[in-house]
Design an enzyme around this catalytic site. Structure first.
Site, PDB file in Angstrom:
ATOM      1  N   ASP A  97       0.778  -1.229   0.000  1.00 13.70           N
ATOM      2  CA  ASP A  97       0.000   0.000   0.000  1.00 13.70           C
ATOM      3  C   ASP A  97       0.817   1.290   0.000  1.00 13.70           C
ATOM      4  O   ASP A  97       0.499   2.240  -0.700  1.00 13.70           O
ATOM      5  CB  ASP A  97      -0.931  -0.036   1.225  1.00 13.70           C
ATOM      6  CG  ASP A  97      -1.570   1.288   1.495  1.00 13.70           C
ATOM      7  OD1 ASP A  97      -2.340   1.735   0.639  1.00 13.70           O
ATOM      8  OD2 ASP A  97      -1.278   1.899   2.534  1.00 13.70           O
ATOM      9  N   ASP A 100       4.930   0.706   3.817  1.00 17.05           N
ATOM     10  CA  ASP A 100       4.923  -0.495   4.644  1.00 17.05           C
ATOM     11  C   ASP A 100       4.526  -1.705   3.796  1.00 17.05           C
ATOM     12  O   ASP A 100       4.626  -1.654   2.579  1.00 17.05           O
ATOM     13  CB  ASP A 100       3.959  -0.277   5.820  1.00 17.05           C
ATOM     14  CG  ASP A 100       2.598   0.238   5.321  1.00 17.05           C
ATOM     15  OD1 ASP A 100       2.383   0.292   4.080  1.00 17.05           O
ATOM     16  OD2 ASP A 100       1.753   0.580   6.159  1.00 17.05           O
ATOM     17  N   TYR A 263      -7.546   2.809   6.982  1.00 17.97           N
ATOM     18  CA  TYR A 263      -8.426   3.278   5.915  1.00 17.97           C
ATOM     19  C   TYR A 263      -9.898   3.126   6.278  1.00 17.97           C
ATOM     20  O   TYR A 263     -10.648   2.434   5.590  1.00 17.97           O
ATOM     21  CB  TYR A 263      -8.111   2.529   4.618  1.00 17.97           C
ATOM     22  CG  TYR A 263      -6.766   2.915   4.039  1.00 17.97           C
ATOM     23  CD1 TYR A 263      -6.592   4.153   3.427  1.00 17.97           C
ATOM     24  CD2 TYR A 263      -5.665   2.064   4.133  1.00 17.97           C
ATOM     25  CE1 TYR A 263      -5.354   4.533   2.916  1.00 17.97           C
ATOM     26  CE2 TYR A 263      -4.427   2.434   3.622  1.00 17.97           C
ATOM     27  CZ  TYR A 263      -4.286   3.665   3.011  1.00 17.97           C
ATOM     28  OH  TYR A 263      -3.067   4.037   2.510  1.00 17.97           O
ATOM     29  N   GLU A 485       6.020  10.047   3.222  1.00 16.13           N
ATOM     30  CA  GLU A 485       5.586   8.693   2.844  1.00 16.13           C
ATOM     31  C   GLU A 485       5.114   8.669   1.386  1.00 16.13           C
ATOM     32  O   GLU A 485       4.738   9.692   0.815  1.00 16.13           O
ATOM     33  CB  GLU A 485       4.471   8.169   3.771  1.00 16.13           C
ATOM     34  CG  GLU A 485       4.242   6.664   3.584  1.00 16.13           C
ATOM     35  CD  GLU A 485       3.565   5.945   4.757  1.00 16.13           C
ATOM     36  OE1 GLU A 485       3.045   6.616   5.659  1.00 16.13           O
ATOM     37  OE2 GLU A 485       3.573   4.697   4.742  1.00 16.13           O
TER      38      GLU A 485
END
Ligand SMILES: *[C@@H]1O[C@H](CO)[C@@H](O)[C@H](O)[C@H]1NC(C)=O
Ligand SMILES: *[C@@H]1O[C@H](CO)[C@@H](O)[C@H](O)[C@H]1NC(C)=O
Ligand SMILES: *[C@@H]1O[C@H](CO)[C@@H](O)[C@H](O)[C@H]1NC(C)=O
Ligand SMILES: *[C@@H]1O[C@H](CO)[C@@H](O)[C@H](O)[C@H]1NC(C)=O
Ligand SMILES: *[C@@H]1O[C@H](CO)[C@@H](O)[C@H](O)[C@H]1NC(C)=O
Ligand SMILES: *[C@@H]1O[C@H](CO)[C@@H](O)[C@H](O)[C@H]1NC(C)=O
Ligand SMILES: *[C@@H]1O[C@H](CO)[C@@H](O)[C@H](O)[C@H]1NC(C)=O
Ligand SMILES: *[C@@H]1O[C@H](CO)[C@@H](O)[C@H](O)[C@H]1NC(C)=O
Ligand SMILES: *[C@@H]1O[C@H](CO)[C@@H](O)[C@H](O)[C@H]1NC(C)=O
Ligand SMILES: *[C@@H]1O[C@H](CO)[C@@H](O)[C@H](O)[C@H]1NC(C)=O
Ligand SMILES: *[C@@H]1O[C@H](CO)[C@@H](O)[C@H](O)[C@H]1NC(C)=O
Length: 579
Positions: A97, A100, A263, A485
């Site tokens: 995703d 990670d 999410y 990220e």
């Protein structure tokens, strides 16, 4: 040894792209080439073509499972090949995703829907840039996995891997922690948003693979038509839509709480509407179009003026209604003007500043709250919708104001900003050097992710990072996940924008004007939370996946503990990420 179906699938390896890949393959050039303006003035502009290639390459770096022989990312290995073994299925493959190693179906489905929709409108840009084979490869790697995650009509796997276990791990792709549980929704534990969201992705991509263009205001689909594949996708879209509609309706995290850590969905009205609409277009069904109109009213989607993203799809809906109404006057009485005015209320609000976003001093469209993490994402998603909608706007004035605004955001993200930083890795010498990616960092010391190793081991070419703070400051610190990220959904709007620019823009992306050293002269000292004017920045910083779990803990345990965590954080942040 017993040879199971699972290991057979493993031995035969994954299916490859159907559109033949170029020989030699496209490889991202050294970032220094992004500081060299192009000499010719035609389309496609070589720098935009390269950018599109890099954006797709990022997805290849995020692949999970057994990698095909055509893998272009030399530092990636086969990984998580046993996903699904807990439920006796092969759920290997797909994509990690973000920075990670969890696999998350809901944001993936948004990403894929967004890319297929964009490749339907501005698809000839992929063709011109010679990137259509990689688009096909990327989409099939997603869609083939989503089909595996939908093994029966009323079962959909929504997450692979445990969020907490995954957040505690920082290291390469060879020691990913196990077990990696497979989480599903089904008839007894449904998830309307997840089922409808994946249905929308399948329909949008079925439209692309069947070469169904909206109108002559668009370039039309990338050249990867395959009616067999389109039919396969449509079948999944239909059964998932039926599942979403007929099972009892609820947000998917109510059935799979762990999926809510990273999410959580805020509602399912937008996904249901979008799923009905894409399916109406895929099947030429005026009754599904009517269903979509009814959902739009029932769920009160009109007048929304927030962001467009993996959770909140509402701003895209009037745009798609308008596209379909224009292309098929048989639907909705051919009344495109209703949808144009819905769409234009929203876009005018962005362009004239009366919406819920505002412009930072440096020129980034910013939504307090939503933009506090991954600030360039709301901006790029708005730019992408504006660019698409502009092609069918109600007047040439609106069209040019939408295109100009979109251009301002694309320019900002590609380096025309107070930091002189293009927020995409490996495209220019001033690109971020420390993306928050466990895989690319080369480090495995959870307590020192910023400094171990000092230099990121691998260049994660083509990755859009989170972006600057509300003061336009960007620190380029690996542990600072809100700013650095990377994620599947962050890249999605930029693909559509780059395809449009490949099609239509002879001038270079902004970053070619940035010479080495431009960013380092402006790079702020210290850490985002040191600065006196950054109030409320003292909370802990896990990765994208850990944040909501931590927010819940803070809420429950209260202020004392919060202060303690905050204090520990400030200490640990000097060295890196909190485990
Ligand atoms: C079309 O897609 C199907 C399903 O993936 C595949 O088997 C077939 O080879 C493809 N056909 C062409 C011409 O690429
Ligand atoms: C890119 O090129 C520059 C200048 O030629 C060189 O210093 C640098 O090491 C190269 N970077 C990579 C990742 O190859
Ligand atoms: C799955 O859905 C398809 C299409 O709606 C239907 O034809 C089929 O019978 C369903 N399968 C089962 C096992 O219910
Ligand atoms: C892939 O394996 C090689 C060899 O063991 C290793 O050097 C590299 O770091 C691995 N890649 C990742 C992303 O962990
Ligand atoms: C249905 O999904 C729930 C929630 O993920 C799960 O606990 C349950 O085992 C599933 N049911 C079946 C029959 O697999
Ligand atoms: C879609 O359906 C309409 C009738 O609602 C028909 O006139 C039209 O030809 C159909 N279009 C296609 C592409 O099948
Ligand atoms: C389209 O819809 C709008 C708003 O509902 C209405 O004012 C207009 O008269 C309609 N136009 C046609 C041609 O039906
Ligand atoms: C801004 O856009 C909104 C929505 O279309 C509109 O109501 C408002 O009048 C506009 N304001 C200006 C100053 O143009
Ligand atoms: C869409 O295409 C039509 C037909 O070519 C054209 O008349 C119209 O101006 C276009 N719309 C926009 C906003 O450019
Ligand atoms: C971390 O990396 C170092 C250096 O590559 C290696 O020696 C060590 O075994 C690794 N530790 C773990 C827990 O993987
Ligand atoms: C390309 O540029 C022309 C002229 O500026 C414009 O009308 C058209 O809408 C643009 N196309 C796209 C895809 O933006």
């Amino acid at each position: 040894m017993r040879i199971s179906l699972l290991s057979l699938a493993f031995l035969t390896g994954p299916v490859l792209a159907q559109v033949p890949l170029p020989q030699p393959p496209f490889m991202p050039p050294n970032a220094s080439s992004g500081a060299v303006p192009s000499s010719s003035g035609g389309v496609p502009n070589a720098q935009w073509s390269t950018l599109l290639g890099n954006l797709l390459y990022f997805y290849e770096a995020q692949r999970s499972g057994k990698l095909p022989s055509t893998n272009r990312v030399p530092w990636r290995n086969d990984s998580a090949v046993n996903d699904g073994s807990d439920v006796h299925l092969d759920l290997s493959g797909g994509y990690y995703d973000a920075g990670d190693y969890i696999k998350c179906t809901f944001p993936l489905s948004f990403t894929v829907m967004s890319i297929c929709w964009g490749a339907t409108d501005f698809g000839k840009g992929y063709d011109l840039a010679n990137q259509t084979p990689y688009l096909d490869d990327m989409l099939r790697w997603s869609l083939d996995w989503l089909m595996k995650a939908h093994p029966s009509n009323d079962t959909l796997f929504v997450q692979i891997g445990d969020t907490d276990l995954d957040n505690a791990y920082w290291g390469g792709d060879q020691n990913i922690p196990e077990p990696r549980p497979s989480y599903q929704i089904n008839n007894t534990s449904p998830g309307t948003d997840a089922a409808a969201g994946v249905s929308a992705a399948f329909s949008a991509c079925s439209n692309l693979y069947s070469n169904r263009l909206f109108s002559s205001n668009y370039s039309g689909p990338a050249t990867l038509q395959n009616s067999t594949y389109a039919a396969e996708l449509l079948q999944h879209a239909q059964t998932l839509y039926s599942f979403a509609v007929s099972a009892s309706q609820t947000e998917y995290q109510n059935s799979v709480p762990v999926a809510g850590d990273a999410y959580a969905s805020s509602g399912y009205g937008d996904e249901l509407t979008l799923a009905a609409l894409f399916l109406a277009w895929a099947t030429n069904s005026s009754s599904l179009y009517q269903d979509a109109e009814n959902y739009y009213t029932k769920f009160g989607l009109g007048g929304y003026d927030g962001v467009f993203n993996w959770d909140s799809k509402t701003p895209g809906i009037p745009v798609l209604f308008a596209q379909i109404a224009q292309a098929n006057p048989g639907f909705g009485g051919g009344n495109i003007s209703t949808w144009q005015s819905q769409a234009e209320n929203y876009f005018d609000g962005i362009v004239n500043g009366s919406g819920s976003g505002y412009m930072t001093r440096g020129g980034l469209l910013y939504y307090t709250g939503d933009s506090d993490e991954a600030s360039v994402n709301p901006s790029l998603n708005a730019a992408m919708l504006l660019t698409r909608y502009a092609q069918i706007a109600s007047s040439q004035n609106k069209k040019s104001s939408y295109l100009n605004y979109a251009k301002s955001q694309v320019d900002y993200v590609l380096g025309k900003n107070p930091m002189s930083a293009p927020y995409i890795v490996g495209s220019n010498p001033n690109s971020p050097a420390n993306p928050h990616s466990a895989m690319a960092s080369g480090g495995n010391d959870t307590n020192n992710i910023n400094t171990s190793p000092m230099q990121e081991a691998y260049v994660l070419y083509g990755a859009i990072v989170g972006g600057p703070d509300q003061y336009d400051r960007f620190f380029d610190i690996r542990g600072d996940w809100p700013e650095t990220e990377v994620a599947l959904d962050y890249n999605a709007p930029m693909l559509t924008l780059a395809a449009m620019h490949a099609l239509n823009d002879s001038s270079d992306p902004f970053f070619t004007s940035l010479q080495p050293g431009a960013y380092s002269q402006k790079q702020p000292q210290g850490f985002p939370c040191d600065a006196a004017y950054s109030q409320g920045c003292g909370g802990p910083r896990l990765s994208k996946g850990g944040e909501i779990a931590m927010a819940v803990i803070i809420g429950v345990v209260g202020l004392t503990i919060f202060s303690l965590i905050g204090w520990l954080f400030l200490l640990s942040f000097q060295d890196g990420k909190m485990g």
